[in-house]
Design an enzyme around this catalytic site. Structure first.
Site, PDB file in Angstrom:
ATOM      1  N   ARG D 258     -14.798 104.511  69.327  1.00 11.61           N
ATOM      2  CA  ARG D 258     -13.875 103.043  69.699  1.00 11.61           C
ATOM      3  C   ARG D 258     -14.506 102.561  70.788  1.00 11.61           C
ATOM      4  O   ARG D 258     -14.611 103.386  71.890  1.00 11.61           O
ATOM      5  CB  ARG D 258     -12.513 103.586  69.806  1.00 11.61           C
ATOM      6  CG  ARG D 258     -11.596 102.381  70.665  1.00 11.61           C
ATOM      7  CD  ARG D 258     -10.218 102.586  70.611  1.00 11.61           C
ATOM      8  NE  ARG D 258      -9.733 103.737  71.191  1.00 11.61           N
ATOM      9  CZ  ARG D 258      -9.771 104.205  72.406  1.00 11.61           C
ATOM     10  NH1 ARG D 258     -10.260 103.518  73.322  1.00 11.61           N
ATOM     11  NH2 ARG D 258      -9.181 105.461  72.794  1.00 11.61           N
ATOM     12  N   HIS D 262      -7.924 101.578  73.526  1.00 11.65           N
ATOM     13  CA  HIS D 262      -7.139 101.854  72.614  1.00 11.65           C
ATOM     14  C   HIS D 262      -6.321 100.694  72.272  1.00 11.65           C
ATOM     15  O   HIS D 262      -6.305 100.178  70.912  1.00 11.65           O
ATOM     16  CB  HIS D 262      -6.288 103.064  72.971  1.00 11.65           C
ATOM     17  CG  HIS D 262      -5.144 103.076  72.032  1.00 11.65           C
ATOM     18  ND1 HIS D 262      -5.507 103.647  70.699  1.00 11.65           N
ATOM     19  CD2 HIS D 262      -3.800 103.006  72.041  1.00 11.65           C
ATOM     20  CE1 HIS D 262      -4.219 103.705  70.188  1.00 11.65           C
ATOM     21  NE2 HIS D 262      -3.311 103.264  71.025  1.00 11.65           N
ATOM     22  N   TYR D 271     -10.152 108.565  81.152  1.00 14.22           N
ATOM     23  CA  TYR D 271     -10.292 109.844  80.374  1.00 14.22           C
ATOM     24  C   TYR D 271     -11.804 109.788  79.739  1.00 14.22           C
ATOM     25  O   TYR D 271     -11.943 111.027  78.969  1.00 14.22           O
ATOM     26  CB  TYR D 271      -9.260 109.955  79.126  1.00 14.22           C
ATOM     27  CG  TYR D 271      -9.100 108.703  78.157  1.00 14.22           C
ATOM     28  CD1 TYR D 271     -10.048 108.323  77.101  1.00 14.22           C
ATOM     29  CD2 TYR D 271      -8.346 107.736  78.466  1.00 14.22           C
ATOM     30  CE1 TYR D 271     -10.057 107.158  76.339  1.00 14.22           C
ATOM     31  CE2 TYR D 271      -8.232 106.555  77.686  1.00 14.22           C
ATOM     32  CZ  TYR D 271      -9.093 106.370  76.528  1.00 14.22           C
ATOM     33  OH  TYR D 271      -9.024 105.218  75.871  1.00 14.22           O
TER      34      TYR D 271
HETATM   35  C1  LIG Z   1       4.489 108.619  65.423  1.00  9.74           C
HETATM   36  C2  LIG Z   1       3.826 107.917  66.404  1.00  9.74           C
HETATM   37  N1  LIG Z   1       3.559 108.754  67.609  1.00  9.74           N
HETATM   38  C3  LIG Z   1       3.127 108.138  68.688  1.00  9.74           C
HETATM   39  C4  LIG Z   1       2.288 106.833  68.235  1.00  9.74           C
HETATM   40  C5  LIG Z   1       1.817 105.947  69.573  1.00  9.74           C
HETATM   41  N2  LIG Z   1       0.282 105.790  69.346  1.00  9.74           N
HETATM   42  C6  LIG Z   1      -0.270 104.704  68.850  1.00  9.74           C
HETATM   43  S1  LIG Z   1      -1.874 104.997  68.393  1.00  9.74           S
HETATM   44  C7  LIG Z   1      -1.853 106.448  69.004  1.00  9.74           C
HETATM   45  C8  LIG Z   1      -2.953 107.040  68.597  1.00  9.74           C
HETATM   46  C9  LIG Z   1      -3.515 107.087  67.561  1.00  9.74           C
HETATM   47  O1  LIG Z   1      -4.680 107.810  67.348  1.00  9.74           O
HETATM   48  P1  LIG Z   1      -5.652 107.969  66.101  1.00  9.74           P
HETATM   49  O2  LIG Z   1      -5.022 108.308  64.767  1.00  9.74           O
HETATM   50  O3  LIG Z   1      -6.945 108.542  66.454  1.00  9.74           O
HETATM   51  O4  LIG Z   1      -6.142 106.378  65.696  1.00  9.74           O
HETATM   52  P2  LIG Z   1      -6.811 105.384  66.803  1.00  9.74           P
HETATM   53  O5  LIG Z   1      -5.592 104.708  67.732  1.00  9.74           O
HETATM   54  O6  LIG Z   1      -8.008 106.079  67.283  1.00  9.74           O
HETATM   55  O7  LIG Z   1      -7.327 104.154  65.846  1.00  9.74           O
HETATM   56  C10 LIG Z   1      -0.474 106.926  69.144  1.00  9.74           C
HETATM   57  C11 LIG Z   1      -0.192 108.342  69.974  1.00  9.74           C
HETATM   58  C12 LIG Z   1       2.781 105.934  67.147  1.00  9.74           C
HETATM   59  N3  LIG Z   1       2.378 104.727  67.099  1.00  9.74           N
HETATM   60  N4  LIG Z   1       3.257 106.674  66.238  1.00  9.74           N
END
Ligand SMILES: Cc1ncc(C[n+]2csc(CCOP(=O)(O)OP(=O)(O)O)c2C)c(N)n1
Ligand SMILES: Cc1ncc(C[n+]2csc(CCOP(=O)(O)OP(=O)(O)O)c2C)c(N)n1
Ligand SMILES: [Mg+2]
Ligand SMILES: [Mg+2]
Lengths: 326, 365, 326, 365
Positions: D258, D262, D271
């Site tokens: 990415r 985020h 970070y």
């Molecule tokens: C069940 C849940 N817990 C926490 C969140 C908050 N949250 C949104 S995106 C994210 C990180 C997701 O990381 P990843 O799976 O690597 O996907 P990326 O965002 O990097 O595409 C978090 C913790 C959420 N949306 N859903």
């Protein structure tokens, strides 16, 4: 004594409690390196190290479940779930274990655990980031359910929650996170769990609220005062165990009640507050208890979220209706 | 290289020591005290007879439903005997043999089976969590206990036990990963008894083995003949040692079979055939271990009969104790205890109302 | 017309609906090969095959989540969670998806899903097998929450739930599974969702109950009748959407109300029923609404579970108190 | 044999075709139409510019927070282009490039970003689920859609997309296992962009790769250079083909990065360091693919400039359309729609009360 936002006040509580008790840990998604998505845990990792301030894998059930294990083995974990809308992923760990471990083990194992979750609408966030389902947790024996309304009580309640020997679900109103600043004493201050407070006195009508809805309720009280109506406003602070003495006493004085919450209307917390009034102060009621709540619809995306939320006007109207009827 | 195989980076092994025919792999044989071996045999027999007695008691309506461990004694005792007294044990609901080994009295198990919360209280000084009924939900607890042990530098290890079906739950996955990321001193013991109630492995998971799930967490996995007590013991001892020395969790898959019912509410004839059960009965773990003992240790065939009498007597006594405790524990008002450290006002009122009603004097509602 | 237990009646509904609609599926832990731990789905696999009657892996969130996917792609899944005490494992799938998919997609995707769960205490089962947390599901917009009390309505409600275009959480009272038999017609019969019924008429006091508590409430009504007190007994049948016309009308007649449920007292369903009465029939109330409920303690292991549950005596006493007061 | 390695029974592979230096493995090169290649390049550029514009709009307060896909365009477009129109697509929340390819109009995305529920309605005839915010929760949906497709013999395949962090959630585990057990026609696409918000892989999981988690489900896994559109396309096409022919799910791990925030609420400087971002910027997937196109396809450097203008115009128009829609959609009373197929009485009353209050005439409560 400093002027702090709720975020800063919560951060102060965490810093002071971690400094005071080596057994205390903070864990959750993104709480350590960045200090949490709302920065409530900022600075903790630098001060207390990454063994006590832990960025966990993205998995809510294990955050709560592992916290329970830590609690059983001599720690005092304070875990964060990023939004209360993701708390359901850990519902089974809360209902089936955190709430029951003391009971199941006949007092052998305590779970001095705090599960922090930002909750509520009003900050233009995405879906699932505006939930207010405190009723779920309040309905579970063995859990405590706490919701502060402003910086100072937030700090005092969080300290009490951390020191409490039982699991506490601690909802933080996102909408109040940075909405205002308050004087918060540097020295220790606690607000006991299970005690509500009268934030405004009045003889005409009792308004009961908590969390982010308190500010709107106080606004409504001001509007009513302009017309000479004096509302007594009660801030519940702890949803469960519910302090029913303060509001039932108030009702005996005013005879008229409006309960305010942003949670959905049906099967929401107002039902319990009302039932306690029925049980303790029915004969003093001069008109039906009324409620101003979120509607029974999924909280709309943010373009419409303000329409979903109770506002001062709705509260004023309900109070007037309560006063008109007899 | 543009197209190539990916390396797992962790070992996945199979282990057996004493096979069905009693053949022993001498090189792999652990060096254990005769005393321990005899005690383990005794514990296996006790557990088996205790389960059998409880099946009777249940049929007579004296206790409620429970989950017997018949057929899984080698897995359970082989593993638990690798754990130190100061270590933690986190069971699910079929671990009576392990709990007894750890010091839970027989009468407490019976009290639990008879529907008394008091049966779940861990004995003084014992570091077992109480029974966890929701499948897999205890795995994250073990990860947290292990984390705390490492943080507080207590030297403790945590052994958590669960079934084959349990590996399908999200909690298994999350708990194992949590432990792996933090290299927590945890031993993940999967008792693969071939069924989750009526559901066989091939309908439970896409993988051919459970041990290969260790790859997901980057931790070593060992698949072991779960009816071979010595093999299970060796695998568990290695895992405990690994955990204790700071090298994190291990996944053990012990391949065994539930010879009896899932719980007393279950009728296995609806989902498996006699022949299959028969094949596994031939692999009975107690019988295999007894033969090994008689061969290798100075234990005579005769000792076994004495053991049976002793065990029967212990169980009789335990039932008497349990009945006595039940008689003392009649009062349902105790249900208001231990909800919180201090009973809140509204709960005190509910308790008062309950007491008043029993005196027929009070109001309700 | 045959005399059936509730289990048989539910089984009949499933058989007939599967035969009538190829799109219908049944899935869950142990539902196919053995016909479920309570045998509610017995015989379905033999008749409709293992593609339509599916033994799933042991994983509640995926049972509900996969069911949702099936529903979106043209099927009508009826899934079983083995006990409602394990329903929390799937809470996020219910709250965050099943309840919202229609809404989120602006009507493009429907979720005609039934989630069956045996609930309630009284059958001497293990921990977590005696839960009654219908309030959780009733508080979620987009879900329907249904609880039958006897064989005939169970069948009629299940048929309606299966045909409903929205997700229905269907709680089956274990204690009533085999407690009695009732005449159930062979031909199709439905009981509409969202409609309660008066099961006994009376002018003196309104008793409101549902599920396994209905039988005890009727027993209480018989006891009251011996003293010449005629209770009107209402069976809610659907908890959400709650039919508030029937009971508010009854209250206008009797002026006195007792609500009965085995769910925990605080933040339990009685709060909503009471609030609807306050909103619609307050001026007719002659004494405070009363409730007889499970206590705010984790349901005790089975040696003490009867003490936890409301019984006819407690209901009678509450009714008498309601009648005495004014 | 008493102690030996366990076989996984499934292949776990690595795949790359066009490397960072533009070196092409001719043998692995797929045979794709020039037209498709050009369209994919156009889609990558459109997505990139759209994300950039949205970052601006967000800073101006015209839309709310969203999750840009900058840096992940090759992964997303390589994969989605392997899916047929009649197949299903199940996204999480970072899949704008994929959604646009599938036919969601730009203005609908903007409407969603501006907080209007209407932006989530899938276009007529399109088989995409709406955005799923709760991480991993959409994986079981894909398993169910796939199951239904197989049962109803529709020939449909389901592609579900999720992140690296998502693999830690129980729902990923349960959903993947469900799909595997039932050999559902599902492609599990993990976009490994190295971070879950601030949490890097090594704090997220015990395993060194994500692809090895396929072993848990007994399904094939392929790890692919996620910044190499052709490699992702080949891996996805193989997985789609496998699913369509009845051989069940595949796990694809696309290794990417990415490059941006985020979401707009995030500050990556807390970070990760500039150098790391710089290293990945050098691997920019669009640039790599552009060079390949100019080399191999009859596309001139000049075409690219024209493309930029065209894309900018499309985005301008979309914002105008979105603004127009927003002006039409002012009425909050619509929040009472689509809760159920039919609005129950109590909800109708709440809606009436809401309307009455806006006329200032009504009571509340
Ligand atoms: C069940 C849940 N817990 C926490 C969140 C908050 N949250 C949104 S995106 C994210 C990180 C997701 O990381 P990843 O799976 O690597 O996907 P990326 O965002 O990097 O595409 C978090 C913790 C959420 N949306 N859903
Ligand atoms: C979360 C949850 N779902 C369902 C059940 C009901 N249940 C009890 S045991 C069991 C099967 C467990 O199988 P397995 O993990 O193989 O362990 P075993 O019983 O064979 O020892 C089920 C489905 C439960 N206790 N918990
Ligand atoms: Mg099993
Ligand atoms: Mg990521």
């Amino acid at each position: 004594m400093a002027e702090l936002t709720m975020i800063q006040a919560l951060n102060l509580a965490l810093h002071q409690e971690m400094a005071a008790d080596d057994a205390m840990l903070v864990l959750g998604e993104d709480v350590a390196q960045t200090g949490g998505v709302f920065r409530v845990t900022q600075g903790l990792k630098d001060e207390f190290g990454s063994e006590r301030v832990i960025d966990t894998p993205l998995a809510e059930a294990s955050i709560v479940g592992a916290s329970l294990g830590m609690a059983v083995n001599g720690c005092r974990p304070v875990c964060e779930l990023q939004f209360s809308g993701f708390g359901y992923f850990a519902m089974h760990q809360l209902e089936s274990h955190a709430a029951r471990m003391r009971w199941r083990s006949r007092g052998r194992y305590e779970v001095p655990l705090v599960v922090r979750m930002p909750y509520g609408a009003g900050v233009k966030a995405l879906e699932h980031h505006s939930e207010s389902k405190e009723a779920f947790f309040a309905h579970v024996p063995g859990l405590k359910m706490v919701i502060p309304s402003g910086p100072r009580v937030a700090r005092g309640l969080l300290v009490s929650a951390i020191r409490d020997p039982d699991p506490v679900v601690f909802f933080e109103p996102k909408a109040a996170y940075r909405a205002c600043k308050e004087e918060v004493p540097d020295e220790e201050e606690t607000v006991p769990l299970g005690t509500s407070r009268i934030v405004r006195e009045g003889d005409d009508v009792t308004l009961i609220a908590y969390g982010a809805m308190l500010a709107r309720t106080l606004q409504a009280a001001e509007q009513l005062a302009e017309d000479g109506i004096e509302a007594e406003v009660i801030d519940l602070l702890t949803i469960s165990p519910l302090d029913d003495s303060t509001f039932t006493a108030s009702v005996r004085k005013t005879g008229r009640v409006v309960i305010v919450h942003e949670a959905h209307r049906s099967f929401g917390p107002a039902g319990e507050v009302a039932f306690r009034i029925l049980e303790r102060s029915f004969w003093w009621l001069e008109s039906p208890i009324r409620r101003v709540t979120g509607y029974d619809v999924t909280v709309p995306f943010f373009a419409r979220e303000q329409a979903y939320l109770p506002d001062a006007d709705r509260i004023v109207r309900a109070a007037r209706t309560a006063l008109r009827e007899e | 290289m543009p197209r190539q195989d990916v390396e797992l980076g962790v070992p996945l092994e199979w282990l057996g020591i004493v096979d069905e025919q009693g053949q022993v792999d001498e090189e792999l044989l652990p060096d254990l005290d005769d005393e321990l071996l005899v005690a383990l045999h005794r514990a296996m027999v006790l557990s088996r007879r205790f389960d059998e007695r409880r099946l009777q008691l249940q049929r007579q309506g004296r206790i409620g439903t429970f989950a017997p461990a018949i057929g899984q004694e080698a897995t359970q005792l082989g593993a638990i005997s690798a754990l130190g007294e100061d270590d933690w044990f986190v069971p699910s609901y079929r671990e009576t043999p392990m709990s007894l080994w750890r010091g839970t009295p027989l009468w407490a198990v019976l009290l639990y089976d008879a529907g008394y919360n008091e049966g779940a209280e861990p004995p003084e000084g014992n570091k077992d969590l109480p029974i966890a009924v929701p499948v897999s939900s205890q795995v994250p607890h073990a990860a947290g206990i292990g984390y705390a042990a490492r943080l507080r530098d207590t030297g403790e290890v945590v052994l958590v036990s669960f079934g084959d079906g349990a590996t399908s739950e999200g909690d298994f996955h999350e708990g194992a990963n949590f432990a792996a990321v933090h290299e927590a001193p945890v031993v993940l013991l999967c008792q693969n008894n071939q069924y989750a109630i009526s559901t066989p492995l091939e309908q439970q998971m896409g993988s051919q083995t459970i041990v290969q799930k260790a790859a997901s967490y980057g931790i070593p996995g060992i698949r072991v003949d779960g009816n071979d007590l010595l093999a299970v013991h060796v695998a568990a001892a290695e895992a405990v040692e690994r955990a204790r020395s700071g090298d994190g969790p291990t996944l053990i898959e012990a391949v065994t079979y539930r010879l009896s019912v899932h719980t007393t509410a279950d009728d296995p004839s609806t989902y498996r055939d006699e022949q299959e059960e028969e094949r596994w009965r031939e692999k009975d773990p107690i019988e295999r271990f007894r033969r090994y003992l008689v061969d290798r240790v100075a234990m005579a065939e005769g000792d076994v009969d004495g053991l049976e009498d002793e065990v029967a007597e212990r169980i009789d006594e335990a039932w008497e104790q349990a009945e006595q405790r039940m008689a003392e524990l009649g009062d349902p008002v105790d249900m208001f205890d231990h909800v919180y450290a201090e009973r809140p006002a509204y709960l005190e009122q509910q308790r008062d109302a309950f007491q008043a009603e029993r005196g027929e004097g009070g109001d309700d509602g």
